[in-house]
Write a protein that holds these residues in place. Structure first.
Motif, PDB file in Angstrom:
ATOM      1  N   SER A 146      -2.878   3.024 -15.751  1.00 25.11           N
ATOM      2  CA  SER A 146      -3.921   3.455 -14.826  1.00 25.11           C
ATOM      3  C   SER A 146      -5.223   2.690 -15.043  1.00 25.11           C
ATOM      4  O   SER A 146      -5.817   2.164 -14.092  1.00 25.11           O
ATOM      5  CB  SER A 146      -4.154   4.961 -14.988  1.00 25.11           C
ATOM      6  OG  SER A 146      -5.170   5.403 -14.111  1.00 25.11           O
ATOM      7  N   PRO A 167       0.817  -1.230   0.000  1.00 25.29           N
ATOM      8  CA  PRO A 167       0.000   0.000   0.000  1.00 25.29           C
ATOM      9  C   PRO A 167       0.842   1.268   0.000  1.00 25.29           C
ATOM     10  O   PRO A 167       0.480   2.256  -0.650  1.00 25.29           O
ATOM     11  CB  PRO A 167      -0.814  -0.134   1.288  1.00 25.29           C
ATOM     12  CG  PRO A 167      -0.915  -1.611   1.515  1.00 25.29           C
ATOM     13  CD  PRO A 167       0.383  -2.173   1.035  1.00 25.29           C
ATOM     14  N   ARG A 168       1.966   1.266   0.693  1.00 22.47           N
ATOM     15  CA  ARG A 168       2.819   2.450   0.714  1.00 22.47           C
ATOM     16  C   ARG A 168       3.455   2.686  -0.663  1.00 22.47           C
ATOM     17  O   ARG A 168       3.478   3.818  -1.149  1.00 22.47           O
ATOM     18  CB  ARG A 168       3.913   2.289   1.772  1.00 22.47           C
ATOM     19  CG  ARG A 168       4.882   3.457   1.830  1.00 22.47           C
ATOM     20  CD  ARG A 168       5.930   3.243   2.909  1.00 22.47           C
ATOM     21  NE  ARG A 168       6.923   4.313   2.900  1.00 22.47           N
ATOM     22  CZ  ARG A 168       6.751   5.489   3.479  1.00 22.47           C
ATOM     23  NH1 ARG A 168       5.615   5.750   4.117  1.00 22.47           N
ATOM     24  NH2 ARG A 168       7.699   6.407   3.429  1.00 22.47           N
ATOM     25  N   ARG A 182       2.308   1.676  -3.524  1.00 23.29           N
ATOM     26  CA  ARG A 182       1.250   2.069  -4.461  1.00 23.29           C
ATOM     27  C   ARG A 182       0.871   3.536  -4.276  1.00 23.29           C
ATOM     28  O   ARG A 182       0.630   4.253  -5.249  1.00 23.29           O
ATOM     29  CB  ARG A 182       0.023   1.189  -4.264  1.00 23.29           C
ATOM     30  CG  ARG A 182      -1.078   1.425  -5.299  1.00 23.29           C
ATOM     31  CD  ARG A 182      -2.290   0.562  -5.029  1.00 23.29           C
ATOM     32  NE  ARG A 182      -1.970  -0.846  -5.080  1.00 23.29           N
ATOM     33  CZ  ARG A 182      -1.979  -1.659  -4.029  1.00 23.29           C
ATOM     34  NH1 ARG A 182      -2.289  -1.176  -2.829  1.00 23.29           N
ATOM     35  NH2 ARG A 182      -1.677  -2.931  -4.149  1.00 23.29           N
ATOM     36  N   SER A 183       0.816   3.989  -3.040  1.00 26.06           N
ATOM     37  CA  SER A 183       0.459   5.384  -2.791  1.00 26.06           C
ATOM     38  C   SER A 183       1.520   6.346  -3.309  1.00 26.06           C
ATOM     39  O   SER A 183       1.218   7.510  -3.593  1.00 26.06           O
ATOM     40  CB  SER A 183       0.247   5.608  -1.291  1.00 26.06           C
ATOM     41  OG  SER A 183       1.458   5.389  -0.575  1.00 26.06           O
ATOM     42  N   LEU A 184       2.763   5.871  -3.449  1.00 22.78           N
ATOM     43  CA  LEU A 184       3.820   6.711  -3.990  1.00 22.78           C
ATOM     44  C   LEU A 184       3.909   6.608  -5.517  1.00 22.78           C
ATOM     45  O   LEU A 184       4.136   7.606  -6.201  1.00 22.78           O
ATOM     46  CB  LEU A 184       5.174   6.324  -3.369  1.00 22.78           C
ATOM     47  CG  LEU A 184       5.338   6.608  -1.877  1.00 22.78           C
ATOM     48  CD1 LEU A 184       6.677   6.066  -1.385  1.00 22.78           C
ATOM     49  CD2 LEU A 184       5.235   8.100  -1.590  1.00 22.78           C
ATOM     50  N   LYS A 228       1.556   5.551  -7.805  1.00 25.47           N
ATOM     51  CA  LYS A 228       0.382   5.943  -8.594  1.00 25.47           C
ATOM     52  C   LYS A 228       0.366   7.445  -8.901  1.00 25.47           C
ATOM     53  O   LYS A 228       0.142   7.833 -10.053  1.00 25.47           O
ATOM     54  CB  LYS A 228      -0.895   5.531  -7.845  1.00 25.47           C
ATOM     55  CG  LYS A 228      -2.163   5.578  -8.687  1.00 25.47           C
ATOM     56  CD  LYS A 228      -2.139   4.497  -9.743  1.00 25.47           C
ATOM     57  CE  LYS A 228      -3.423   4.545 -10.587  1.00 25.47           C
ATOM     58  NZ  LYS A 228      -4.601   4.110  -9.829  1.00 25.47           N
ATOM     59  N   PRO A 229       0.623   8.328  -7.932  1.00 24.30           N
ATOM     60  CA  PRO A 229       0.663   9.763  -8.276  1.00 24.30           C
ATOM     61  C   PRO A 229       1.788  10.108  -9.255  1.00 24.30           C
ATOM     62  O   PRO A 229       1.612  10.965 -10.128  1.00 24.30           O
ATOM     63  CB  PRO A 229       0.865  10.449  -6.927  1.00 24.30           C
ATOM     64  CG  PRO A 229       0.371   9.481  -5.917  1.00 24.30           C
ATOM     65  CD  PRO A 229       0.698   8.132  -6.479  1.00 24.30           C
TER      66      PRO A 229
END
Length: 315
Positions: free
Chosen positions: A183, A120-121, A123-125, A127-128
């Protein structure tokens, strides 16, 4: 003996009907909102109809001004009255093919990583950052392809490559198409129910097997939609091709030669130079090219939609 009181069911039903109907002010607001949305939809349809009518009318006017033999020639030379459409078609196919050879594998690999392997960490970095890449102006990518890809990547491998070439333009368009594929495909993969993954893991399947045999087939409709959108983006890309590939000239099938696509030819004609001098039908030809581009993109989306619907019915 005292008489029993009449049941109050009719009263409750009437009160419920009034509550469901709502107040008159609320009903008026709902009607107003419905009217606004309906008007917005109709305006969109009218704008689309006016665009199609304008392009179609100008394209017919262009065809009426020239001899159809002028559509076949040695290249795209509108000032000289040579409108060889195959030159633009070959250029568009070369650029789109190179772009999808880059965007499809890299984009799908990124989508698989974000959906199945990334924490999750991470992916959160990631994806943006991926979405920021899609926001880079295409003219910047065009200059990147011209000043870096061509001299530092393509020419060391192919010494006979031109300073302006279709290969660099295709690579640049592929870079712009990667975030779109990644995406949309990642969203489709994450929509696959978790129970399917757990059932496959319960049978002893490895993560790679679950990804390739369960997740990807289940999300094939979304993956195909991502590839179709990326292909449409590649076909319609303008500035990267106009900067990195040069102007469309003689017909070529060599990616190392300069050339152009349908969109870059329209940019060249729309600058005003070709409607000032040369053949009188040169400026009108951009509407004919635009009509071909519209028909090709529409056909691609229709075929893709049919494939997606068939895939969903099978699944």
């Amino acid at each position: 003996m005292q008489a029993a009181a009449p049941p109050d069911h009719p009263r409750r039903e009437a009160a419920a009907a009034v509550a469901l109907a709502g107040r008159e002010g609320r009903a008026r607001r709902e009607r107003l909102i419905r009217s606004i949305f309906t008007a917005a939809a109709l305006i969109t349809l009218l704008i689309s109809a006016f665009i199609i009518e304008t392009v179609l009318a100008r394209a017919v006017e262009f065809l009426s001004q020239i001899d159809l033999a002028q559509l076949v020639g040695i290249g795209w030379f509108p000032r000289r009255g040579i409108f060889d459409v195959s030159t633009l078609l070959f250029g568009s196919l070369i650029v789109t093919g190179i772009a999808m050879m880059i965007a499809a594998p890299i984009g799908l690999a990124a989508a698989i990583y974000l959906s199945e392997y990334a924490s999750p960490r991470a992916r959160s970095l990631a994806k943006p950052i991926l979405e920021v890449l899609s926001g880079i102006p295409s003219v910047v990518v065009g200059f990147f392809a011209l000043t870096l890809l061509t001299p530092d990547v393509i020419k060391p491998i192919f010494s006979d490559a031109n300073a302006f070439n279709l290969a660099a333009a295709g690579i640049g368009v592929g870079i712009l198409s990667i975030p779109l594929v990644a995406s949309i495909a990642e969203d489709a993969m994450r929509a696959v129910p978790r129970a399917l993954r757990e059932a496959a893991y319960g049978l002893g399947a490895r993560r790679l097997t679950v990804t390739l045999r369960v997740v990807v087939p289940s999300a094939v409709s979304g993956i195909v939609a991502a590839l179709i959108l990326a292909t449409s983006r590649a076909i319609g890309e303008t500035m990267v091709v106009a900067v990195a590939a040069g102007a469309p000239q003689a017909r070529t099938t060599n990616p190392l030669d300069p050339g152009g696509t349908m969109t870059s030819a329209m940019v060249t004609l729309a600058t005003g130079s070709d409607q000032v001098t040369g053949n009188t039908a040169a400026f009108q030809s951009l509407f004919f090219v635009g009509l071909l581009l519209f028909v090709g993109t529409l056909g691609l989306n229709v075929l893709g939609d049919l494939f997606v619907r068939r895939s969903r019915r099978r699944s």
